[in-house]
Motif scaffolding. Structure first.
Motif, PDB file in Angstrom:
ATOM      1  N   GLU A 124       0.816  -1.120  -0.069  1.00 28.64           N
ATOM      2  CA  GLU A 124      -0.134   0.155  -0.029  1.00 28.64           C
ATOM      3  C   GLU A 124       0.756   1.274   0.030  1.00 28.64           C
ATOM      4  OE1 GLU A 124      -3.118   0.182   2.850  1.00 28.64           O
ATOM      5  OE2 GLU A 124      -4.035  -1.809   2.275  1.00 28.64           O
ATOM      6  N   PHE A 148       1.845   1.554  -3.707  1.00 33.91           N
ATOM      7  CA  PHE A 148       0.728   1.602  -4.656  1.00 33.91           C
ATOM      8  C   PHE A 148      -0.570   1.921  -3.956  1.00 33.91           C
ATOM      9  CE2 PHE A 148       3.429  -1.602  -6.852  1.00 33.91           C
ATOM     10  CZ  PHE A 148       3.975  -0.764  -8.194  1.00 33.91           C
ATOM     11  N   PRO A 149      -0.504   3.182  -3.220  1.00 37.63           N
ATOM     12  CA  PRO A 149      -1.778   3.316  -2.389  1.00 37.63           C
ATOM     13  C   PRO A 149      -3.320   2.897  -2.766  1.00 37.63           C
ATOM     14  CG  PRO A 149      -0.580   5.448  -3.008  1.00 37.63           C
ATOM     15  CD  PRO A 149       0.118   4.461  -3.464  1.00 37.63           C
ATOM     16  N   ASN A 150      -3.231   3.215  -4.153  1.00 36.32           N
ATOM     17  CA  ASN A 150      -4.569   2.759  -4.833  1.00 36.32           C
ATOM     18  C   ASN A 150      -4.659   1.499  -5.376  1.00 36.32           C
ATOM     19  OD1 ASN A 150      -5.935   5.452  -4.131  1.00 36.32           O
ATOM     20  ND2 ASN A 150      -4.647   6.380  -5.907  1.00 36.32           N
ATOM     21  N   GLY A 151      -3.574   0.824  -5.323  1.00 33.69           N
ATOM     22  CA  GLY A 151      -3.428  -0.700  -5.606  1.00 33.69           C
ATOM     23  C   GLY A 151      -2.831  -0.505  -7.106  1.00 33.69           C
ATOM     24  N   ASN A 188      -3.844  -2.382  -9.706  1.00 37.01           N
ATOM     25  CA  ASN A 188      -4.971  -2.225 -10.658  1.00 37.01           C
ATOM     26  C   ASN A 188      -5.318  -0.824 -11.341  1.00 37.01           C
ATOM     27  OD1 ASN A 188      -5.600  -4.973 -10.621  1.00 37.01           O
ATOM     28  ND2 ASN A 188      -7.176  -4.792  -9.426  1.00 37.01           N
ATOM     29  N   TYR A 189      -5.123   0.133 -10.117  1.00 34.42           N
ATOM     30  CA  TYR A 189      -5.319   1.376 -10.371  1.00 34.42           C
ATOM     31  C   TYR A 189      -4.182   1.856 -11.326  1.00 34.42           C
ATOM     32  CZ  TYR A 189      -5.573   6.559  -9.684  1.00 34.42           C
ATOM     33  OH  TYR A 189      -5.848   7.927  -9.853  1.00 34.42           O
ATOM     34  N   LEU A 190      -2.820   1.578 -10.830  1.00 42.76           N
ATOM     35  CA  LEU A 190      -2.013   2.043 -11.737  1.00 42.76           C
ATOM     36  C   LEU A 190      -1.904   1.766 -13.130  1.00 42.76           C
ATOM     37  CD1 LEU A 190       1.038   3.369 -11.781  1.00 42.76           C
ATOM     38  CD2 LEU A 190       1.868   1.050 -11.112  1.00 42.76           C
ATOM     39  N   GLU A 206      -4.770   3.541 -14.795  1.00 42.39           N
ATOM     40  CA  GLU A 206      -4.508   4.752 -15.368  1.00 42.39           C
ATOM     41  C   GLU A 206      -3.333   5.014 -16.354  1.00 42.39           C
ATOM     42  OE1 GLU A 206      -5.769   7.928 -14.238  1.00 42.39           O
ATOM     43  OE2 GLU A 206      -7.419   6.344 -13.692  1.00 42.39           O
ATOM     44  N   TRP A 263      -4.002  -6.795 -13.844  1.00 40.26           N
ATOM     45  CA  TRP A 263      -3.348  -5.618 -13.552  1.00 40.26           C
ATOM     46  C   TRP A 263      -2.186  -5.208 -14.512  1.00 40.26           C
ATOM     47  CZ3 TRP A 263       1.468  -7.557 -12.186  1.00 40.26           C
ATOM     48  CH2 TRP A 263       1.331  -8.800 -11.185  1.00 40.26           C
TER      49      TRP A 263
END
Length: 118
Positions: free
Chosen positions: A2, A5-8, A10-12, A15, A68
């Motif tokens: 975390e 990658f604080p938002n995970g 998948n988010y990275l 985006e 991801w």
């Protein structure tokens, strides 16, 4: 992870659309994937290492990882796995089956693999 990658992850990936190469040394005997530790997959655990025994493990791992952005899986430190586990030194088919399982699963998932002995 975390803090990295604080938002995970998948988010990275969603985006940036950056594809990811993953590196694995070996599986520790404490792996959460092993039934011996409450996981869903059979592993051989001995000599301070673990070895997945089910092709289903690889299918599930790679299917989830594709979400991801995984495009390449590197299984490194094969010499350590082979030389440090008793069973891989006494069962010549076990190592081959392990390699074939993750290779077939990667092919089904559309991933490339690298295997390194170091």
């Amino acid at each position: 992870m975390e803090e990295i990658f604080p938002n995970g992850i998948n988010y990275l990936f969603n985006e940036t659309k950056w594809r990811i190469a993953a590196h694995n040394r070996w599986f520790a005997p404490e792996t959460d994937y092993a039934t011996q530790n409450g996981g869903d997959y059979e592993f051989l655990i001995e000599d301070g290492l673990a070895l997945p025994l089910e092709e289903r493990f690889w299918d599930d791992l790679f299917a989830e990882s594709r979400k991801w952005g995984l495009f390449m899986y590197e299984q490194d430190w094969l010499w350590w796995q082979w030389l440090e586990m008793t069973t891989t030194k006494t069962n010549v088919l076990l190592g081959r089956e392990w390699m074939m399982q993750f290779g077939r699963a990667a092919e089904r998932a559309g991933l490339t693999v690298q295997s390194l002995a170091r």
